[in-house]
Design a protein around this motif. Structure first.
Motif, short mmCIF file in Angstrom:
data_model
loop_
_atom_site.label_atom_id
_atom_site.label_comp_id
_atom_site.label_asym_id
_atom_site.label_seq_id
_atom_site.Cartn_x
_atom_site.Cartn_y
_atom_site.Cartn_z
N ARG A 53 49.88 57.50 1.28
CA ARG A 53 50.28 59.04 0.77
C ARG A 53 49.45 59.00 -0.63
O ARG A 53 49.92 58.23 -1.42
CB ARG A 53 51.79 59.29 0.72
CG ARG A 53 52.24 60.43 0.16
CD ARG A 53 53.80 60.43 0.05
NE ARG A 53 54.33 60.59 1.54
CZ ARG A 53 54.06 61.74 2.23
NH1 ARG A 53 53.91 62.63 1.90
NH2 ARG A 53 54.80 61.49 3.55
N LEU A 98 45.48 59.14 7.34
CA LEU A 98 46.15 58.32 8.50
C LEU A 98 44.94 57.79 9.07
O LEU A 98 43.87 58.19 9.37
CB LEU A 98 46.68 59.48 9.49
CG LEU A 98 48.07 59.95 9.16
CD1 LEU A 98 48.42 61.03 10.04
CD2 LEU A 98 49.21 59.01 9.07
N GLN A 144 46.08 64.63 6.47
CA GLN A 144 47.12 65.41 6.70
C GLN A 144 47.75 66.04 5.46
O GLN A 144 48.40 65.47 4.47
CB GLN A 144 48.37 64.55 7.51
CG GLN A 144 49.56 65.57 7.86
CD GLN A 144 50.37 64.83 8.55
OE1 GLN A 144 50.81 63.74 8.49
NE2 GLN A 144 51.56 65.60 9.52
N TYR A 157 42.18 60.21 9.43
CA TYR A 157 42.51 61.67 9.41
C TYR A 157 43.21 61.94 8.13
O TYR A 157 43.75 61.13 7.52
CB TYR A 157 43.66 62.15 10.66
CG TYR A 157 43.34 61.96 12.03
CD1 TYR A 157 42.99 60.68 12.62
CD2 TYR A 157 43.03 63.14 12.68
CE1 TYR A 157 42.81 60.89 14.23
CE2 TYR A 157 42.51 63.35 14.15
CZ TYR A 157 42.63 61.98 14.68
OH TYR A 157 42.15 62.02 16.12
N LEU A 192 40.60 65.42 11.59
CA LEU A 192 39.78 64.19 11.81
C LEU A 192 38.77 64.24 10.58
O LEU A 192 38.14 65.42 10.37
CB LEU A 192 38.96 64.45 13.05
CG LEU A 192 37.99 63.21 13.35
CD1 LEU A 192 38.79 62.01 13.31
CD2 LEU A 192 37.34 63.46 14.62
N TYR A 211 39.67 55.74 13.67
CA TYR A 211 39.46 57.25 12.98
C TYR A 211 40.26 57.36 11.93
O TYR A 211 41.26 56.44 11.57
CB TYR A 211 40.39 58.14 14.09
CG TYR A 211 40.04 57.95 15.47
CD1 TYR A 211 40.58 57.11 16.52
CD2 TYR A 211 39.44 59.10 16.19
CE1 TYR A 211 40.49 57.04 17.73
CE2 TYR A 211 39.11 58.91 17.85
CZ TYR A 211 39.66 57.87 18.31
OH TYR A 211 39.62 57.87 19.66
N GLY A 242 52.46 69.82 5.16
CA GLY A 242 53.03 70.90 6.13
C GLY A 242 52.02 71.30 7.36
O GLY A 242 52.02 72.32 7.85
N GLN A 243 51.16 70.32 7.53
CA GLN A 243 49.98 70.71 8.52
C GLN A 243 49.54 69.52 9.24
O GLN A 243 50.30 68.43 9.14
CB GLN A 243 48.61 70.87 7.85
CG GLN A 243 48.68 72.01 6.74
CD GLN A 243 48.74 73.44 7.29
OE1 GLN A 243 48.17 73.58 8.37
NE2 GLN A 243 49.42 74.26 6.61
N GLY A 244 48.99 69.78 10.37
CA GLY A 244 48.81 68.79 11.38
C GLY A 244 47.45 67.98 10.66
O GLY A 244 46.82 68.42 10.00
N PRO A 245 47.53 66.64 11.17
CA PRO A 245 46.28 65.90 10.76
C PRO A 245 44.96 66.41 11.37
O PRO A 245 44.86 67.11 12.34
CB PRO A 245 46.33 64.49 11.47
CG PRO A 245 47.96 64.37 11.88
CD PRO A 245 48.43 65.84 12.17
N PHE A 286 48.63 55.17 15.81
CA PHE A 286 48.37 55.86 14.60
C PHE A 286 49.18 54.75 13.40
O PHE A 286 50.26 54.05 13.70
CB PHE A 286 49.24 57.02 14.12
CG PHE A 286 48.28 58.42 14.51
CD1 PHE A 286 48.15 58.79 15.93
CD2 PHE A 286 47.48 58.83 13.64
CE1 PHE A 286 47.30 59.69 16.22
CE2 PHE A 286 46.39 59.86 14.06
CZ PHE A 286 46.57 60.19 15.04
N GLY A 287 48.53 54.67 12.24
CA GLY A 287 49.24 53.85 11.42
C GLY A 287 50.12 54.68 10.46
O GLY A 287 50.29 55.89 10.78
N PRO A 288 50.94 53.99 9.58
CA PRO A 288 52.10 54.61 8.78
C PRO A 288 51.18 55.53 7.89
O PRO A 288 52.24 56.33 7.32
CB PRO A 288 52.69 53.47 8.14
CG PRO A 288 51.94 52.29 7.95
CD PRO A 288 50.89 52.49 9.37
#
Lengths: 115, 113
Positions: free
Chosen positions: B109, B91, B37, B35, B45, B33, B40-43, B104-106
């Motif tokens: 950014r 992500l 992010q 994603y 898809l 997957y 201030g939000q959730g991931p 999940f990976g790190p």
């Protein structure tokens, strides 16, 4: 429409106090439910999950969550907060029986631990 | 056991430039997957792969985003050209086929200037 709602973008508790992070979901059938934790500049780590069976689920680091179908909730708790618990917490759901479907996340709750 | 590996960890580019992110899933995980992010939000898809097949790319902005997973292992997500609004953490996650738990990976950014 938001299908996973986390109440409170920030929650502050004192060290040693009870932690309660709220999560409600909307779904026509009970989904799989998850709590993930994210530390600064890191990925998401699974705390616990509910798929079937016992509705009280225990996870890592002393956290637990209870699935309540009647309330469409999956709140996360920990009896005694520790400074190391300070992080961002995400509630998520996926489709029951959907196997490896993508997760739908809430917006997250930032947990602050006061010394 | 090695976790999900992503690179680079950080990327700063100017708008209109291309950028690519790489992900190596956990060994044996056929489902992968991507994603996004936002701050201030959730991931959210972007795309899901089963082996080398993209089985859910409904949320991938196809005018500028592309992804591939050659040989059903590593995956690359590309943005061309990047826009200011693409600044986010990207992500990668993986799971066993048909299993609900994702690892999940790190993340990468991305900052677009």
């Amino acid at each position: 429409a938001q299908s996973v709602t986390q109440l409170g973008s920030h929650v502050s508790v004192s060290e040693g106090a009870l932690v309660l992070l709220r999560c409600n979901y909307s779904s026509s059938v009970p989904p799989y439910l998850f709590w993930y934790v994210q530390y600064p500049n890191q990925g998401l780590q699974l705390l616990l999950k509910y798929t079937t069976g016992a509705t009280l689920v225990k996870g890592i680091n002393g956290f637990e969550a209870e699935f309540k179908k009647s309330e469409t909730s999956f709140h996360l708790t920990k009896p005694s907060a520790h400074m190391s618990d300070a992080a961002e917490y995400f509630c998520a759901k996926s489709t029951r029986g959907g196997g490896a479907d993508g997760l739908t996340f809430g917006k997250g709750t930032h947990l602050i631990i006061q010394p | 056991e090695a976790g999900v590996v992503q690179s680079p960890r950080y990327k700063i580019i100017e708008k209109k430039q291309p950028v690519a992110f790489w992900c190596n899933p956990i060994s044996g995980h056929n489902t992968l997957y991507w994603y996004r992010q936002n701050l201030g939000q959730g991931p959210e898809l972007l795309i899901r792969y089963e082996n080398e097949e993209a089985v859910d790319d409904s949320q991938l902005p196809k005018d500028r985003f592309s992804a591939e997973r050659l040989k059903g292992v590593d995956s690359t997500l590309k943005i061309q050209p990047a826009e200011l609004g693409d600044s986010a953490v990207y992500l990668c996650a993986s799971s066993f086929t048909g299993r609900e738990t994702q690892y999940f990976g790190p993340g990468t950014r991305l900052l677009v200037l």
